[in-house]
Motif scaffolding. Structure first.
Motif, short mmCIF file in Angstrom:
data_model
loop_
_atom_site.label_atom_id
_atom_site.label_comp_id
_atom_site.label_asym_id
_atom_site.label_seq_id
_atom_site.Cartn_x
_atom_site.Cartn_y
_atom_site.Cartn_z
N ASP A 188 38.76 -17.59 83.76
CA ASP A 188 37.89 -16.72 84.91
C ASP A 188 36.48 -16.85 84.25
O ASP A 188 35.91 -17.56 83.41
CB ASP A 188 38.37 -15.73 85.66
CG ASP A 188 37.99 -15.23 86.88
OD1 ASP A 188 36.72 -14.81 87.23
OD2 ASP A 188 38.43 -15.86 87.77
N ASP A 189 35.76 -15.86 84.57
CA ASP A 189 34.37 -15.65 84.01
C ASP A 189 34.20 -15.12 82.59
O ASP A 189 35.13 -15.02 82.30
CB ASP A 189 33.73 -14.41 85.22
CG ASP A 189 32.23 -14.58 85.04
OD1 ASP A 189 31.52 -15.22 84.43
OD2 ASP A 189 31.65 -13.54 86.05
N TYR A 239 35.84 -21.84 85.63
CA TYR A 239 35.14 -21.12 86.52
C TYR A 239 33.69 -21.28 86.59
O TYR A 239 33.39 -21.28 85.10
CB TYR A 239 35.41 -19.67 86.08
CG TYR A 239 34.54 -18.57 86.91
CD1 TYR A 239 35.04 -17.69 87.94
CD2 TYR A 239 33.46 -18.14 86.38
CE1 TYR A 239 34.42 -16.88 88.60
CE2 TYR A 239 32.48 -17.30 87.12
CZ TYR A 239 33.13 -16.63 88.13
OH TYR A 239 32.38 -15.83 88.50
N ALA A 248 29.56 -11.89 86.60
CA ALA A 248 29.46 -11.12 85.47
C ALA A 248 28.16 -11.26 84.94
O ALA A 248 27.81 -10.73 83.75
CB ALA A 248 30.59 -11.11 84.74
N LYS A 273 37.35 -22.85 89.85
CA LYS A 273 37.07 -21.88 90.66
C LYS A 273 35.53 -21.80 90.82
O LYS A 273 34.71 -21.59 89.93
CB LYS A 273 37.67 -20.48 90.11
CG LYS A 273 36.98 -19.54 90.87
CD LYS A 273 38.19 -18.01 90.61
CE LYS A 273 37.65 -16.67 91.20
NZ LYS A 273 38.33 -15.55 90.51
N TYR A 317 34.38 -15.25 99.44
CA TYR A 317 35.03 -13.79 99.94
C TYR A 317 35.12 -14.04 101.46
O TYR A 317 35.00 -12.99 102.14
CB TYR A 317 34.06 -12.78 99.55
CG TYR A 317 33.24 -12.94 98.31
CD1 TYR A 317 33.83 -12.93 96.94
CD2 TYR A 317 31.75 -13.09 98.32
CE1 TYR A 317 33.16 -13.70 95.96
CE2 TYR A 317 31.18 -13.39 97.07
CZ TYR A 317 31.91 -13.58 95.70
OH TYR A 317 31.36 -13.95 94.56
N ARG A 335 39.15 -18.24 98.84
CA ARG A 335 39.22 -16.84 99.24
C ARG A 335 39.06 -16.54 100.23
O ARG A 335 37.77 -16.69 100.93
CB ARG A 335 38.79 -16.20 98.05
CG ARG A 335 39.13 -15.88 96.83
CD ARG A 335 39.92 -14.74 96.56
NE ARG A 335 39.00 -13.62 96.64
CZ ARG A 335 38.32 -13.07 95.66
NH1 ARG A 335 38.25 -13.72 94.55
NH2 ARG A 335 37.54 -11.99 95.59
N ASP A 339 37.46 -9.05 96.41
CA ASP A 339 38.25 -9.01 95.36
C ASP A 339 39.49 -7.96 95.78
O ASP A 339 39.06 -6.79 96.10
CB ASP A 339 37.77 -8.33 94.15
CG ASP A 339 36.69 -9.44 93.60
OD1 ASP A 339 36.35 -10.36 94.30
OD2 ASP A 339 36.32 -9.09 92.52
C1 GLA Z 1 33.96 -12.23 91.61
C2 GLA Z 1 35.31 -12.65 92.02
C3 GLA Z 1 36.39 -12.23 90.89
C4 GLA Z 1 36.02 -12.84 89.55
C5 GLA Z 1 34.52 -12.09 89.22
C6 GLA Z 1 34.34 -12.50 87.96
O1 GLA Z 1 34.17 -10.69 91.66
O2 GLA Z 1 35.75 -12.57 93.13
O3 GLA Z 1 37.51 -13.09 91.25
O4 GLA Z 1 35.81 -14.14 89.20
O5 GLA Z 1 33.83 -12.52 90.33
O6 GLA Z 1 33.11 -12.10 87.62
#
Ligand code: GLA
Length: 529
Positions: A188-189, A239, A248, A273, A317, A335, A339
């Motif tokens: 991920d990030d 990502y 982030a 992603k 989102y 998505r 989150d």
């Molecule tokens: C967002 C995404 C999460 C994750 C974070 C990473 O909040 O919705 O799933 O990837 O960023 O910073």
């Protein structure tokens, strides 16, 4: 002593009838009694009770029945198979250009020309054998069944390193998750550099002088990392963001979209992603549909032009009803909301909300309510170190059942190094996973019952129905499904999927005692199991 001399005969007969009707009839097989209801109470509320039977020593081949890929691109598929190793694999009708490693069950090579290829996979060990069909569809669409894998976010946040990702791949194999069908190891990030970060070692120049994106010091060799993941037959995910910075605060793809996508492909990634975040600042007040679609459509078409299959996961989102157009812009999943990490107690609500978009769920195009967070997960609010989830065990079964019934991607986001028997049993029940991977790709339909209970019905490709009987209440509750709700009639076989047990034949309805905040999940089919 003669009973009749104490109690008149009528009273004895009355008492026996009362005893039979109160205690025995409810537990009898409905088809034998001609009755219609069976009260079934197989689930105790014991903490962390393992329902899924351990895999048998003989082979059981899992995995999807259909697999999408694009012609001439690199092909990689590890046959998911439970049972004692060594297992000898063979494949009938393997198209030219593909090779099977018969001891690992890993198929590699280049995807054959457009078309459908019907394979039969066989697996043999000293205890027995199994076989299963697999249709390879060489065409445009990837992810013909919901992607299954792991993502680092909810376990490791901004602490992720190359080493942890490699270990996750190791655990994916050693835990048996890969044998149940999990494939992707997704970063991920926080793998790139950031202008500022709490860990100063992740701060550095965002790009080199040619504009290529830099990894941070914890990811010294991306190609080496994906080679490692691929050597196990697994796939690798990365990502990014359409904005200048990720959520982030790490480098995003803004104005380097094609360059970054090509970089991801040459590093060997199989999944992207794409997370909106700072793009909010770019499209500012333009709330038109086109503005929401633009960066996703752009990346979608770049990915399609690459000579690598990269599954595309949109993460914005649920803005602008993404389920209506996510597939059209090239997304394989999107998505549907914020989150889940911050709304874990709402898994029931989130799943029910997803069923509102059920018509948009189809092979290659999936609604994504976010990851499965059970086992050891990092504290969502503080991004803290992983700790054992406080979610009720019964709710964990409900969580996995819901994600399977709504055909969500099954991406586990917990600490792989701390996988325990209970968590593995929730994640790896092959019959529950089969419901998720069903090739119709249908998202379940909800029928609300009493205030705190509902059922979810999913039609399966073989004509049977998967049904979850859910209880959101704080006490055990009786929940039933009536054959009229399933649009079926007559005698049907009911199988308990969590316990992998046949429960017998039922005529008009099936009723179960469902634990507090839990589920009973069954498959109902015309023929006897
Ligand atoms: C967002 C995404 C999460 C994750 C974070 C990473 O909040 O919705 O799933 O990837 O960023 O910073």
């Amino acid at each position: 002593m003669d009973m009749k001399s104490v109690f008149p005969e009528k009273i004895i007969r009355y008492c026996s009838l009362l005893f039979i009707s109160l205690f025995l009839v409810p537990f009898a097989d409905a088809s034998q009694t001609g009755g219609e209801i069976k009260v079934w109470m197989p689930i105790s509320l014991n903490d962390r009770e393992v329902y899924t039977p351990a895999p048998k020593p003989q082979p059981r081949i899992n995995g999807p029945l259909v697999y999408g890929c694009r012609q001439r691109n690199p092909f990689l598929y590890r046959i998911p198979c439970q049972g004692e190793r060594p297992i000898q694999f063979s494949v009938k009708n393997l198209p030219a250009g593909l090779n099977l490693d018969s001891s690992t069950g890993i198929i590699t090579g280049n995807t054959p020309p457009k078309g459908e290829y019907n394979l039969t996979i066989k697996a043999v060990n000293s205890k027995g054998k199994d076989q299963r069909k697999l249709k390879i569809v060489s065409g445009e669409k990837l992810a013909l069944t919901p992607p299954m894998g792991w993502n680092h976010w909810y376990a490791h946040y901004d602490r992720i390193t190359d080493k942890m990702v490699r270990e996750a791949a190791d655990f994916m194999i050693s835990s048996g998750m890969a044998d149940a069908g999990y494939q992707y190891i997704n970063i991920d990030d926080c793998w790139a550099n950031a202008p500022k970060a709490s860990d100063s070692l992740r701060v550095g120049p965002l790009r080199d002088d040619k504009g290529n994106i830099n990894t941070n010091i914890y990811f010294p060799d991306m190609l080496g990392l994906t080679n490692y993941i691929h050597s196990k037959g697994l796939k690798a995910g990365i990502y990014s963001s359409p904005g200048p910075l990720t959520c982030a605060g790490f480098t995003g793809a803004y104005q380097h979209e094609e360059q970054d996508a090509r970089q991801f492909a040459s590093w060997g990634f199989d999944f992207l992603k794409y997370d909106w975040c700072s793009y909010f600042g770019i499209h500012k007040d333009d709330n038109s549909l086109e503005a929401y679609q633009k960066p996703m459509r752009q990346m979608g078409s770049i990915l399609k032009s690459l000579d690598r299959d990269i599954v595309f996961n949109l993460c914005q989102y649920g803005r602008a009803d993404v389920w209506k157009w996510g597939g059209e812009v090239g997304g394989n999943s999107w998505r549907t909301g914020d989150d889940l990490g911050f709304e874990l107690d709402r898994v029931f609500d989130v799943a029910i909300r997803n069923t509102k978009y059920r018509q948009y769920s189809k092979p290659g195009e999936w609604n994504d309510p976010d990851y499965i967070q059970i086992g050891w997960i990092g504290n969502a609010h503080g991004m803290g170190a992983p700790e054992l989830t406080k979610m009720l065990p019964s709710m964990q079964y409900a969580y996995m059942s819901l994600w399977s019934l709504i055909a969500s991607p099954l991406i586990y986001s917990g600490d792989m190094s701390k996988l325990d028997a209970f968590t593995i049993n929730v994640l790896c029940n092959s019959e529950v996973i089969e419901v998720n991977q069903d090739i119709l790709g249908e998202c379940g339909l909800v029928i609300q019952k009493a205030d705190s209970s509902f059922i979810m019905i999913k039609n399966l490709a073989d004509g049977s129905k998967a049904v979850g009987l859910f209880n959101r209440g704080k006490n055990i509750a009786e929940v039933e499904v009536d054959w009229t709700e399933l649009k079926i009639s007559g005698k049907h076989a009911v199988r308990d999927l969590w316990h992998q047990k046949n429960l017998g034949a039922y005529k008009q309805k099936f009723r179960a005692q469902v634990p507090a905040q839990g589920v009973v999940m069954v498959k109902i089919s015309r023929k006897q199991n």
